[in-house]
Design a protein around this motif. Structure first.
Motif, PDB file in Angstrom:
ATOM      1  N   GLY A  40      55.218  10.300  42.971  1.00  0.00           N
ATOM      2  CA  GLY A  40      53.839  10.491  43.804  1.00  0.00           C
ATOM      3  C   GLY A  40      52.917   9.902  43.537  1.00  0.00           C
ATOM      4  N   ARG A  41      52.193   8.944  44.009  1.00  0.00           N
ATOM      5  CA  ARG A  41      51.394   8.015  44.707  1.00  0.00           C
ATOM      6  C   ARG A  41      49.744   8.423  45.579  1.00  0.00           C
ATOM      7  N   GLY A  42      48.917   8.146  45.248  1.00  0.00           N
ATOM      8  CA  GLY A  42      46.596   8.453  45.468  1.00  0.00           C
ATOM      9  C   GLY A  42      46.897   7.153  45.929  1.00  0.00           C
ATOM     10  N   ARG A  43      45.516   6.789  46.752  1.00  0.00           N
ATOM     11  CA  ARG A  43      45.092   5.660  46.827  1.00  0.00           C
ATOM     12  C   ARG A  43      44.485   4.977  46.045  1.00  0.00           C
ATOM     13  N   PHE A  44      44.286   3.580  45.471  1.00  0.00           N
ATOM     14  CA  PHE A  44      44.221   2.812  44.117  1.00  0.00           C
ATOM     15  C   PHE A  44      44.732   2.632  42.959  1.00  0.00           C
ATOM     16  N   GLY A  45      46.021   2.611  43.599  1.00  0.00           N
ATOM     17  CA  GLY A  45      46.945   3.200  42.842  1.00  0.00           C
ATOM     18  C   GLY A  45      47.448   4.268  41.857  1.00  0.00           C
ATOM     19  N   ASN A  46      46.165   5.192  41.310  1.00  0.00           N
ATOM     20  CA  ASN A  46      46.901   6.708  40.815  1.00  0.00           C
ATOM     21  C   ASN A  46      47.573   7.112  41.481  1.00  0.00           C
ATOM     22  N   LYS A  47      48.183   8.088  40.246  1.00  0.00           N
ATOM     23  CA  LYS A  47      49.291   9.044  39.986  1.00  0.00           C
ATOM     24  C   LYS A  47      48.901  10.581  41.483  1.00  0.00           C
ATOM     25  N   TRP A  48      49.546  10.916  42.186  1.00  0.00           N
ATOM     26  CA  TRP A  48      49.544  11.941  42.395  1.00  0.00           C
ATOM     27  C   TRP A  48      50.552  12.853  42.331  1.00  0.00           C
ATOM     28  N   VAL A  49      50.059  13.686  41.527  1.00  0.00           N
ATOM     29  CA  VAL A  49      50.652  14.648  40.243  1.00  0.00           C
ATOM     30  C   VAL A  49      51.454  16.052  42.086  1.00  0.00           C
ATOM     31  N   SER A  50      52.696  16.227  41.639  1.00  0.00           N
ATOM     32  CA  SER A  50      53.581  17.065  43.292  1.00  0.00           C
ATOM     33  C   SER A  50      54.337  17.875  42.485  1.00  0.00           C
ATOM     34  N   GLU A  51      53.748  18.252  41.502  1.00  0.00           N
ATOM     35  CA  GLU A  51      54.429  20.340  41.532  1.00  0.00           C
ATOM     36  C   GLU A  51      54.650  20.542  42.092  1.00  0.00           C
ATOM     37  N   THR A  52      56.144  21.773  42.904  1.00  0.00           N
ATOM     38  CA  THR A  52      56.560  22.480  43.591  1.00  0.00           C
ATOM     39  C   THR A  52      55.275  23.413  44.033  1.00  0.00           C
ATOM     40  N   GLY A  53      54.683  23.691  44.913  1.00  0.00           N
ATOM     41  CA  GLY A  53      54.291  24.956  45.337  1.00  0.00           C
ATOM     42  C   GLY A  53      52.665  24.658  46.508  1.00  0.00           C
ATOM     43  N   GLY A 112      44.667  15.058  50.262  1.00  0.00           N
ATOM     44  CA  GLY A 112      44.233  13.248  50.106  1.00  0.00           C
ATOM     45  C   GLY A 112      45.554  12.556  50.537  1.00  0.00           C
ATOM     46  N   ILE A 113      44.488  11.519  51.414  1.00  0.00           N
ATOM     47  CA  ILE A 113      45.493  10.728  52.530  1.00  0.00           C
ATOM     48  C   ILE A 113      45.606   9.340  52.081  1.00  0.00           C
ATOM     49  N   LEU A 114      46.634   8.991  52.511  1.00  0.00           N
ATOM     50  CA  LEU A 114      47.001   7.613  52.180  1.00  0.00           C
ATOM     51  C   LEU A 114      47.301   6.558  53.247  1.00  0.00           C
ATOM     52  N   LEU A 115      47.472   5.382  53.468  1.00  0.00           N
ATOM     53  CA  LEU A 115      47.291   4.863  54.495  1.00  0.00           C
ATOM     54  C   LEU A 115      47.835   3.991  54.859  1.00  0.00           C
TER      55      LEU A 115
END
Ligand code: BTN
Length: 233
Positions: A40-53, A112-115
């Protein structure tokens, strides 16, 4: 015409963004959600930790507007997330939107929202914490006694997305901007803005017609910020 959502669900993917991006000719409203993401990725190339739930979802948007106006969608989308959180969780006074489009509850990030623009499309990605927020964040389940399932949260979210995109398209950015400013975190306050090469300080006074943040610098000059991360002081 309202967007007609076409839902796809996977237990595990690298990133829902990539699955939507792989189908540029799909209809507007093509949507991929997953129970967990391994990349999973976020803005500015950050990782978006994406655990179940939590909810991890992306969809295809086909804007009719010139590319210079595409940033306006981020504001309509953050209002949709705001509406979703309000419907399922706490009263509006506890929810804020942090420029450009993070949604906070009690000052902690809930979504968070990524476009990502790709040719004539925008791939919108939304990560909404339900039951497994990261340590510094908060989840819907922290602020409601109702037990929330992925499917019901997704249903509320996509209804709100449809409504807010329709408002932007019918009434224009002025309506969206007025409503967005009502919920803006740090408006009128001193903030720090982290830019790629530097961090600057000033008072967050407004957002302009393109959604840029207006910052009043200590010398009184106004600087427009089109991309960056803001922090309260
Ligand atoms: C942010 O940095 O605040 C934006 C986070 C966006 C995360 C979502 S989760 C679904 C979609 N898939 C991804 O890899 N990222 C977005």
């Amino acid at each position: 015409m309202p967007i007609s959502w076409q839902f796809e669900f996977h237990e595990e993917v690298e990133s829902t963004q990539d699955l939507v991006r792989a189908k540029p000719d799909a209809v507007e409203g093509y949507s991929v959600s997953a129970a967990r993401q391994t990349k999973g990725r976020g803005r500015f190339g950050n990782k978006w930790v994406s655990e179940t739930g939590n909810l991890y979802t992306s969809f295809l948007l086909k804007p009719r507007e010139p590319k210079t106006d595409w940033g306006q969608y981020g504001f309509a989308l953050s209002l949709a997330v705001f509406d979703t959180v309000k419907e399922l969780g706490p009263a509006a006074e506890f929810i804020q939107i942090k420029w450009p489009n993070d949604v906070l509850v009690n000052g902690k990030k809930i979504a968070g929202i990524l476009l990502e623009a790709h040719d004539e499309n925008i791939i919108v990605g939304i990560g909404l914490n339900i039951a497994s927020p990261p340590e510094a964040g908060i989840g819907l389940q922290d602020v409601t006694s109702e037990t929330l399932g992925f499917t019901s949260v997704q249903r509320v979210l996509y209804t709100a997305l449809g409504n807010n995109i329709a408002i932007l398209r019918k009434e224009g950015f002025a309506t969206v901007r007025t409503r967005w400013l009502q919920y803006a975190a740090f408006l009128g306050q001193n903030i720090k803005v982290r830019l790629p090469e530097s961090t600057i300080e000033g008072i967050f006074t407004n957002i302009n017609e393109q959604g840029a943040l207006a910052l009043r610098l200590p010398d009184g000059a106004e600087k427009l910020i089109t991309s960056g991360e803001i922090f309260g002081m």
